[in-house]
Scaffold this motif. Structure first.
Motif, PDB file in Angstrom:
ATOM      1  N   TRP B  74     -42.463 -51.993  28.200  1.00 25.19           N
ATOM      2  CA  TRP B  74     -42.926 -53.375  28.304  1.00 25.19           C
ATOM      3  C   TRP B  74     -42.848 -54.055  26.951  1.00 25.19           C
ATOM      4  N   ARG B  75     -43.254 -53.319  25.915  1.00 24.08           N
ATOM      5  CA  ARG B  75     -43.210 -53.904  24.578  1.00 24.08           C
ATOM      6  C   ARG B  75     -41.776 -54.263  24.209  1.00 24.08           C
ATOM      7  N   ARG B  78     -40.425 -57.349  26.326  1.00 26.35           N
ATOM      8  CA  ARG B  78     -40.895 -58.688  25.946  1.00 26.35           C
ATOM      9  C   ARG B  78     -40.061 -59.283  24.837  1.00 26.35           C
ATOM     10  N   LEU B  84     -35.949 -61.643  29.488  1.00 22.60           N
ATOM     11  CA  LEU B  84     -36.742 -62.848  29.698  1.00 22.60           C
ATOM     12  C   LEU B  84     -35.972 -63.854  30.552  1.00 22.60           C
TER      13      LEU B  84
END
Lengths: 307, 345
Positions: B74-75, B78, B84
């Motif tokens: 997840w880090r 992002r 995105l």
């Protein structure tokens, strides 16, 4: 090699019967009475229904019907259409166009896909590499029929370089459809061969070859490429399935009198027997091609023979 | 020169992954879409995957402290523009498919023949079709069919694949052989071809019928993937440890094996949504998918094909939406792979 070959062929047999049975059974369980469909709104007299059922063995259980069907298929009888014309005759008429289209598409895939992939792999991280990666990703995302129409509009209508549709100019009218048909696999092959080449270029044997003083051309052309192409060869076999599905769409768009369009026309005309017959034939071709590539794979990569 | 050079290269890869992660970062990217296809029938390909997956297992053990695979992923996600962008597009598409009325400017079923084949304008953003329906509103409503078929099919296919693949991979033996042979058979039937055969025999076809057929035909690839992934995870010590502590097979599969084997499935599932959406459009285009009055991009493109010279916009708009949708799911899969494949770290 002999044992490997025998094992592969033995494995092929259950898959052959299984897959043909699967198609047959899926058609069998479909709702709807084929005899009632023949007559339209007015029901047929019961003795006619019974005669038809006996003639087509419709009163037999599934496994018996399949037995009769597969025996016929192995003797080259794929059933008849509504007018009593054998499906095999239709296939004989239509097959040459599809084979030509597929061969040409295969040629584009291998020549353009491999070249792009290898050049991108050698120049990893440079402009050409990024260009290949981005353009192939876009091609993979565009559905084949959208691409087909775009090609028709741009190259057929606007630029006028190629015939828009039809098969009047032989091989030349196949160029554009073959390119459209090839595009998806071409993109995959380019990416696959690029990745494979990049991975292999970091291998010890490549360092050894370089240390021996071989020039780049030889290191890549002889040592690395041969190893890198193994996964590409596997892909080419599987790709044949995509080519078949694609041929139905491409031949429909470009109005080519091939097997794919025969399938499309048969679905439009509700000719179930023709659809099933041609599909069975295509699946058999696909299975045999897979078997051949498996054998070829055993030749190319000795490791897998000893499992 | 060794007579078995590529095996050596495999070992070389395993050894160097850690140091050359920056080099590796953009090459790993392409593995999966091709693996999706090449996970096919032959054992050789499976072997190829086995050889790679132990690397995954090793990678999991080497993660930095306080970071689960998912937290780490997840880090990384992002920070990734590709993720995105595709995530935003997918979320927008899902919202559109849930509330199409909110985005549409007209009722897609209310058409005026007097407005037939109008060019795009401020009143009709994408023009109108032959029946005079507002093309923008129809394109918007078409999202619903594509997204729902994509998600429904991949949801059920994943369930079949996870259950079948983990049973097959974990228990091995005769269960594995039986499932393996069934998968072999399913594998030789190309989805589009099989779909045409089955669907051409059904007279009324809705979203449910088309989804069902795509589920029935589409599970084999993913099941193979789950199986090979489970096989690789099963070999780990912590699985033995769990068994030694008396955990039941079900518990081991659910708590220990699957969480570690699921990453490749998620990656491929994302891509698969795109593949299924394209397949539905292709079937509808060929006249064996959805039927009027259903609104589907494939149908719209099919109807537009006779007018590609006089009214190319009829083809361009649904085609562009379809491509964008498929594209964003494939991109999403790519981004997920970059984040979830620990070889990169």
């Amino acid at each position: 090699m002999g044992r490997y070959l025998i094992r592969r062929v033995l494995q092929f047999i259950p898959v052959f019967f299984g897959a043909t049975f699967l198609i047959f059974a899926l058609v069998f369980v479909m709702p709807g009475d084929p005899i009632a469909a023949l007559s339209g709104d007015k029901p047929l007299p019961p003795d006619v229904v019974q005669a038809l059922q006996e003639r087509y063995h419709l009163d037999e259980p599934l496994y018996k019907q399949y037995g009769i069907y597969i025996t016929n298929v192995m003797q080259g009888d794929f059933g008849t259409d509504f007018r009593g014309r054998p499906v095999v005759d239709l296939m004989k008429d239509r097959l040459p166009v599809t084979i030509r289209l597929a061969l040409l598409a295969f040629f584009f895939e291998v020549v353009i896909g491999l070249t792009a992939g290898v050049v991108a792999g050698v120049r990893k991280g440079q402009f050409f590499d990024s260009l290949v990666l981005i353009s192939t990703l876009i091609v993979i995302a565009i559905p084949i029929f959208v691409l087909g129409f775009m090609a028709q509009i741009v190259f057929g209508v606007k630029l006028g370089w190629f015939p828009i549709s039809g098969y009047r100019q032989g091989w030349f009218s196949l160029m554009l459809p073959a390119f459209v048909l090839a595009s998806l696999s071409l993109a995959y092959i380019a990416r696959l061969s690029r990745t494979s080449l990049v991975e292999n270029l970091r291998a010890d044997y490549v360092r050894t070859a370089k240390a021996k003083g071989l020039n780049n051309r030889r290191v890549i052309g002889i040592h690395t490429l041969r190893n890198s192409l193994i996964p590409v060869v596997t892909y080419l076999a599987i790709d044949l399935g995509a080519l078949m599905g694609g041929a139905i769409i491409t031949e429909t768009i470009f109005n080519l009198p091939g097997l794919g369009r025969a399938v499309f026309e048969a679905t439009q005309a509700q000719e179930g027997a023709v659809v099933v017959g041609i599909a069975t034939f295509l699946v058999i071709v696909y299975m045999i091609a897979n078997l051949l590539v498996d054998v070829l794979y055993g030749v190319l990569d000795p490791r897998i023979r000893y499992e | 020169m060794s007579d078995d050079p590529s095996k050596e290269s495999q070992e070389a890869n395993d050894g160097t992954i850690g140091d050359e992660s920056h080099l590796y970062a953009d090459t790993v990217g392409e593995h999966l879409p091709v693996d999706v296809v090449t996970a096919a029938g032959d054992e050789s390909t499976e072997k190829h995957q086995f050889r790679q997956t132990p690397g995954v297992a090793v990678g999991l053990d080497e993660l930095p402290r306080n970071a689960s695979l998912w937290g780490d992923a997840w880090r990384q996600l992002r920070r990734q523009p590709i993720f995105l962008i595709s995530a935003v597009i997918i979320v927008v598409l899902i919202i559109i498919s849930m509330f199409p009325g909110f985005f549409a400017t007209h009722d897609p079923h209310q058409c005026n023949l007097i407005d037939s084949l109008l060019k795009p304008s401020s009143e009709h953003w994408f023009g109108t079709d032959l029946q005079g329906c507002d093309y923008y509103s129809r394109t918007i409503y078409g999202t619903r069919v594509s997204i729902s078929i994509g998600i429904i099919v991949v949801f059920f296919v994943s369930i079949i694949a996870i259950v079948g693949g983990s049973v097959s991979g974990y228990y091995g033996g005769s269960v594995d052989s039986i499932i393996g042979r069934i998968t072999d058979i399913w594998f030789v039937i190309p989805t589009i071809l099989g779909g045409i055969v089955i669907l051409s025999l059904v007279s009324t076809r809705g979203v449910g019928t088309v989804s069902l057929v795509l589920i029935v035909l589409g599970w084999a690839t993913l099941l193979r993937l789950v199986r090979s992934s489970v096989l690789a995870v099963k070999a780990n010590d912590y699985v033995d440890a769990a068994r030694a502590m008396g955990a039941s097979n079900t518990r081991i599969i659910v708590r220990h094996v699957l969480p570690n084997a699921i990453a490749p499935v998620i990656i491929v599932s994302a891509i698969y949504v795109g593949v299924i959406i394209a397949a539905e459009a292709a079937l509808s285009f060929l006249g064996v998918g959805l039927q009027l009055p259903a609104i589907s991009w494939g149908l719209m493109i099919s109807n537009a094909q006779r007018r590609i010279i006089t009214a190319p916009y009829l083809l361009v708009f649904p085609g562009a939406f379809l491509t964008l949708t498929v594209f964003s799911f494939i991109l999403m899969g790519d981004a997920l792979r970059d984040a979830l494949d620990p070889k990169l770290r």
